[in-house]
Motif scaffolding. Sequence first.
Motif, PDB file in Angstrom:
ATOM      1  N   THR A 277      48.869  22.858 -27.193  1.00 50.91           N
ATOM      2  CA  THR A 277      50.028  22.871 -28.083  1.00 50.91           C
ATOM      3  C   THR A 277      49.562  22.792 -29.541  1.00 50.91           C
ATOM      4  O   THR A 277      48.545  22.167 -29.843  1.00 50.91           O
ATOM      5  CB  THR A 277      50.953  21.691 -27.785  1.00 50.91           C
ATOM      6  N   PRO A 278      50.305  23.402 -30.459  1.00 50.07           N
ATOM      7  CA  PRO A 278      49.867  23.493 -31.859  1.00 50.07           C
ATOM      8  C   PRO A 278      50.242  22.263 -32.683  1.00 50.07           C
ATOM      9  O   PRO A 278      51.011  22.344 -33.643  1.00 50.07           O
ATOM     10  CB  PRO A 278      50.605  24.739 -32.355  1.00 50.07           C
ATOM     11  N   PHE A 279      49.675  21.113 -32.317  1.00 53.99           N
ATOM     12  CA  PHE A 279      49.994  19.911 -33.093  1.00 53.99           C
ATOM     13  C   PHE A 279      49.362  19.982 -34.479  1.00 53.99           C
ATOM     14  O   PHE A 279      48.361  20.673 -34.687  1.00 53.99           O
ATOM     15  CB  PHE A 279      49.548  18.649 -32.345  1.00 53.99           C
ATOM     16  N   HIS A 280      49.966  19.272 -35.409  1.00 49.03           N
ATOM     17  CA  HIS A 280      49.495  19.253 -36.793  1.00 49.03           C
ATOM     18  C   HIS A 280      48.586  18.035 -36.973  1.00 49.03           C
ATOM     19  O   HIS A 280      49.035  16.890 -36.860  1.00 49.03           O
ATOM     20  CB  HIS A 280      50.696  19.167 -37.737  1.00 49.03           C
ATOM     21  N   ARG A 281      47.314  18.281 -37.252  1.00 47.50           N
ATOM     22  CA  ARG A 281      46.321  17.195 -37.268  1.00 47.50           C
ATOM     23  C   ARG A 281      46.685  16.090 -38.251  1.00 47.50           C
ATOM     24  O   ARG A 281      46.669  14.895 -37.909  1.00 47.50           O
ATOM     25  CB  ARG A 281      44.927  17.762 -37.587  1.00 47.50           C
TER      26      ARG A 281
ATOM     27  N   THR B 191      39.031  16.660 -35.892  1.00 50.83           N
ATOM     28  CA  THR B 191      39.128  17.983 -35.291  1.00 50.83           C
ATOM     29  C   THR B 191      40.314  18.043 -34.333  1.00 50.83           C
ATOM     30  O   THR B 191      40.737  17.023 -33.796  1.00 50.83           O
ATOM     31  CB  THR B 191      37.831  18.323 -34.523  1.00 50.83           C
ATOM     32  N   THR B 192      40.820  19.251 -34.103  1.00 57.00           N
ATOM     33  CA  THR B 192      41.868  19.442 -33.094  1.00 57.00           C
ATOM     34  C   THR B 192      41.269  19.835 -31.748  1.00 57.00           C
ATOM     35  O   THR B 192      41.997  19.989 -30.771  1.00 57.00           O
ATOM     36  CB  THR B 192      42.855  20.539 -33.537  1.00 57.00           C
ATOM     37  N   ALA B 193      39.955  19.999 -31.700  1.00 61.52           N
ATOM     38  CA  ALA B 193      39.295  20.452 -30.481  1.00 61.52           C
ATOM     39  C   ALA B 193      39.212  19.325 -29.452  1.00 61.52           C
ATOM     40  O   ALA B 193      39.095  18.145 -29.794  1.00 61.52           O
ATOM     41  CB  ALA B 193      37.898  20.970 -30.800  1.00 61.52           C
TER      42      ALA B 193
ATOM     43  N   PRO C  51      50.609  24.658 -37.357  1.00 66.29           N
ATOM     44  CA  PRO C  51      49.673  23.524 -37.410  1.00 66.29           C
ATOM     45  C   PRO C  51      48.927  23.410 -38.728  1.00 66.29           C
ATOM     46  O   PRO C  51      48.248  22.402 -38.972  1.00 66.29           O
ATOM     47  CB  PRO C  51      48.712  23.815 -36.249  1.00 66.29           C
ATOM     48  N   SER C  52      49.061  24.418 -39.594  1.00 69.25           N
ATOM     49  CA  SER C  52      48.417  24.375 -40.910  1.00 69.25           C
ATOM     50  C   SER C  52      49.428  24.184 -42.034  1.00 69.25           C
ATOM     51  O   SER C  52      49.114  24.360 -43.209  1.00 69.25           O
ATOM     52  CB  SER C  52      47.634  25.671 -41.145  1.00 69.25           C
ATOM     53  N   GLU C  53      50.633  23.808 -41.673  1.00 72.78           N
ATOM     54  CA  GLU C  53      51.705  23.625 -42.649  1.00 72.78           C
ATOM     55  C   GLU C  53      51.310  22.599 -43.713  1.00 72.78           C
ATOM     56  O   GLU C  53      50.782  21.526 -43.394  1.00 72.78           O
ATOM     57  CB  GLU C  53      52.950  23.155 -41.895  1.00 72.78           C
ATOM     58  N   HIS C  54      51.577  22.923 -44.977  1.00 74.46           N
ATOM     59  CA  HIS C  54      51.234  22.017 -46.065  1.00 74.46           C
ATOM     60  C   HIS C  54      52.302  20.939 -46.225  1.00 74.46           C
ATOM     61  O   HIS C  54      53.478  21.157 -45.956  1.00 74.46           O
ATOM     62  CB  HIS C  54      51.095  22.793 -47.379  1.00 74.46           C
TER      63      HIS C  54
END
Length: 386
Positions: free
Chosen positions: A197-201, A266-268, A13-16
């Motif tokens: 789930t680890p979505f990418h913001r 935010t992803t929260a 989810p922190s992929e550049h």
Amino acid sequence: MSAILRPLVSRNPSEHHRVSTTLELFFDLITVIAIAAVTAGLHHGISEGHGLEVLPRFLFLFFAIWWCWMNFTWFASAFDNDDSLYRLLVMVIMCGELIFAGGAGYIFDTLDMRFGILGWVIMRLGMAALWLRAARDNPDYRQTCFRYALGILVAQALWALMYFTTAPGSTAFFVAGIGIYVVELAVPAFAESAKPTPFHRHHIIERYGLLMIISLGEIMLSVSHGFGALFSDHPSLEAALTAVSGLVVVFSIWWVYFCEEEQLTTTAQPQAMIWGYGHVLIFLATAVLGAAIAAGVDLATHHGEATAGDVSRWLGLALALLFATLRLVRDRAHRLPAHLAPALPVMAAVFAAGGLLGLPVWAYAILSVVLVGWRSPGRERHGAAS
């Protein structure tokens, strides 16, 4: 280049530099074709003077299309591995959506859901298969993925049951449909409660922005028809004025929507869910706006039965809904300067009042420019996230 088969593991989810894939863009195109097919029914309803009568049908079908897009978009943000099986399953979903789009006119006229059920069965089987693949390859998210797959299949079974037990267009039909949509909306909350789930913001922000751009592009088709009236045997300057006004409104919506880079701050939860779900009203209002502008062109070229007041109400209320929702899902989460914070709610109220008063189309163009000048100066490229 995609491999034939590899584990469908979760993405970082922190992929550049995470951007939309060409398959996702292709999926968006299919979605907009489906939206256009449904919006055409509303356009004709408004133009013929009975827009309110067909509105429930439009809402029913529009939500189905948007929900299919939502299901795929959030899954892809978390688990897309681009192998051949993944691509094939996504293409299966796209096939189901095209069947739904192809039958949209028939469904709109009759509410006979045979094409809808067929399209949805294909779409949902493809989507459930993706979740089951993710469950197999992601032990940490297995319960979440199983819940999604189960929820999708249960909801689909309920749609099939509704089809065989209720008469199209009956009270029972709409009550059952609303109830099943509640089940559909509850599935993500139920599934994500196990483990989000680890979505990418930023990927999700881009996906929503791309659908917004394509939706605005659909309105441009109505605008082009207005300009086309200049080239007929009896050129219509009124239609051209409607087209110019519609063009200004569309440009203004684009300007205001994209004036903040950090659409989702935010992803929260619950903010991410409010933002994700709330956008259905933004996309809905955009589609209604396109139908209303098309009806305005019909009115100007004497091809419709609606009055100017009818068209104005649809325009004003659609714009009010769009900007009021944008305030709820985006601006509420930003620390805006005091002079910018009230822009969207105040102008939403002005647009709604304009609809009730029956303002001409060109007046909405002027009000849209006022909103751009109020809400967005200096905001581009450096959103103020909280």
